[in-house]
Design a protein around this motif. Structure first.
Motif, PDB file in Angstrom:
ATOM      1  N   PRO A   1      42.201  79.121  21.227  1.00  0.00           N
ATOM      2  CA  PRO A   1      42.996  78.026  21.785  1.00  0.00           C
ATOM      3  C   PRO A   1      43.480  78.292  23.207  1.00  0.00           C
ATOM      4  O   PRO A   1      43.252  79.688  23.582  1.00  0.00           O
ATOM      5  CB  PRO A   1      44.171  77.983  20.927  1.00  0.00           C
ATOM      6  N   SER A   2      43.858  77.555  23.951  1.00  0.00           N
ATOM      7  CA  SER A   2      44.468  77.652  25.160  1.00  0.00           C
ATOM      8  C   SER A   2      45.682  78.840  25.231  1.00  0.00           C
ATOM      9  O   SER A   2      46.321  78.708  24.015  1.00  0.00           O
ATOM     10  CB  SER A   2      45.260  76.337  25.868  1.00  0.00           C
ATOM     11  N   GLU A   3      45.530  79.675  26.347  1.00  0.00           N
ATOM     12  CA  GLU A   3      46.530  80.728  26.202  1.00  0.00           C
ATOM     13  C   GLU A   3      47.930  80.211  26.377  1.00  0.00           C
ATOM     14  O   GLU A   3      48.782  80.966  25.899  1.00  0.00           O
ATOM     15  CB  GLU A   3      46.242  81.782  27.301  1.00  0.00           C
ATOM     16  N   LEU A   4      48.171  78.969  26.693  1.00  0.00           N
ATOM     17  CA  LEU A   4      49.480  78.334  26.869  1.00  0.00           C
ATOM     18  C   LEU A   4      49.922  77.771  25.649  1.00  0.00           C
ATOM     19  O   LEU A   4      51.223  77.510  25.554  1.00  0.00           O
ATOM     20  CB  LEU A   4      49.373  77.493  27.915  1.00  0.00           C
ATOM     21  N   THR A   5      49.208  77.554  24.736  1.00  0.00           N
ATOM     22  CA  THR A   5      49.661  76.891  23.337  1.00  0.00           C
ATOM     23  C   THR A   5      48.633  77.208  22.271  1.00  0.00           C
ATOM     24  O   THR A   5      48.329  76.545  21.584  1.00  0.00           O
ATOM     25  CB  THR A   5      49.299  75.295  23.459  1.00  0.00           C
ATOM     26  N   PRO A   6      48.790  78.598  21.907  1.00  0.00           N
ATOM     27  CA  PRO A   6      48.184  79.114  20.681  1.00  0.00           C
ATOM     28  C   PRO A   6      48.637  78.742  19.287  1.00  0.00           C
ATOM     29  O   PRO A   6      47.948  78.767  18.460  1.00  0.00           O
ATOM     30  CB  PRO A   6      48.164  80.590  21.142  1.00  0.00           C
ATOM     31  N   LEU A   7      50.001  78.262  19.311  1.00  0.00           N
ATOM     32  CA  LEU A   7      50.552  78.359  18.008  1.00  0.00           C
ATOM     33  C   LEU A   7      50.010  77.067  17.203  1.00  0.00           C
ATOM     34  O   LEU A   7      49.935  77.154  16.001  1.00  0.00           O
ATOM     35  CB  LEU A   7      52.173  78.087  18.171  1.00  0.00           C
ATOM     36  N   SER A   8      49.621  75.959  17.860  1.00  0.00           N
ATOM     37  CA  SER A   8      49.038  74.950  17.080  1.00  0.00           C
ATOM     38  C   SER A   8      47.853  75.263  16.344  1.00  0.00           C
ATOM     39  O   SER A   8      47.415  75.121  15.140  1.00  0.00           O
ATOM     40  CB  SER A   8      48.804  73.619  17.803  1.00  0.00           C
ATOM     41  N   ALA A   9      47.026  76.062  17.037  1.00  0.00           N
ATOM     42  CA  ALA A   9      45.549  76.696  16.402  1.00  0.00           C
ATOM     43  C   ALA A   9      45.978  77.586  15.234  1.00  0.00           C
ATOM     44  O   ALA A   9      45.267  77.567  14.358  1.00  0.00           O
ATOM     45  CB  ALA A   9      44.775  77.225  17.309  1.00  0.00           C
ATOM     46  N   ILE A  10      47.078  78.417  15.457  1.00  0.00           N
ATOM     47  CA  ILE A  10      47.310  79.498  14.490  1.00  0.00           C
ATOM     48  C   ILE A  10      47.935  78.529  13.301  1.00  0.00           C
ATOM     49  O   ILE A  10      47.522  78.922  12.135  1.00  0.00           O
ATOM     50  CB  ILE A  10      48.319  80.551  14.950  1.00  0.00           C
ATOM     51  N   ALA A  11      48.892  77.551  13.507  1.00  0.00           N
ATOM     52  CA  ALA A  11      49.316  76.771  12.472  1.00  0.00           C
ATOM     53  C   ALA A  11      48.067  76.137  11.667  1.00  0.00           C
ATOM     54  O   ALA A  11      47.973  75.988  10.252  1.00  0.00           O
ATOM     55  CB  ALA A  11      50.275  75.659  12.758  1.00  0.00           C
ATOM     56  N   LEU A  12      47.180  75.330  12.176  1.00  0.00           N
ATOM     57  CA  LEU A  12      45.912  74.978  11.529  1.00  0.00           C
ATOM     58  C   LEU A  12      45.218  75.901  10.775  1.00  0.00           C
ATOM     59  O   LEU A  12      44.819  75.703   9.801  1.00  0.00           O
ATOM     60  CB  LEU A  12      45.040  74.253  12.721  1.00  0.00           C
ATOM     61  N   ALA A  13      44.875  77.080  11.327  1.00  0.00           N
ATOM     62  CA  ALA A  13      44.301  78.054  10.369  1.00  0.00           C
ATOM     63  C   ALA A  13      45.145  78.451   9.355  1.00  0.00           C
ATOM     64  O   ALA A  13      44.595  78.509   8.211  1.00  0.00           O
ATOM     65  CB  ALA A  13      43.986  79.501  11.496  1.00  0.00           C
TER      66      ALA A  13
END
Length: 79
Positions: free
Chosen positions: A11-23
């Motif tokens: 994910p973008s280094e600026l907004t990684p939390l959405s990808a972490i939440a999806l995982a």
């Protein structure tokens, strides 16, 4: 994933939390951890991560969403 392929998401280094939440949701739904992996990186390390994806013979496909400049760079690195 339905065809049996794995996914590595950077994910973008600026907004990684959405990808972490999806995982996290994928894991809770029963998808094995080795099937979906999240790779975060700092702004300084992001180019080397992209280069590693492009140079690795095990990587068969790269899907990218972002700037035209970076897309062209990834395409050059992959050819």
């Amino acid at each position: 994933l339905a065809a049996g392929c794995t996914a590595v998401v950077k994910p973008s280094e600026l907004t990684p939390l959405s990808a972490i939440a999806l995982a996290t949701l994928a894991y809770r739904a029963g998808i094995p951890r080795d099937v979906v992996s999240i790779l975060t990186a700092s702004t300084d390390d992001t180019p080397s991560v992209g280069a590693a994806f492009c140079a690795n013979p095990l990587v068969q496909k790269i899907s990218f969403t972002g700037s035209t400049k970076v897309g062209k760079w990834l395409m050059e690195q992959s050819s």
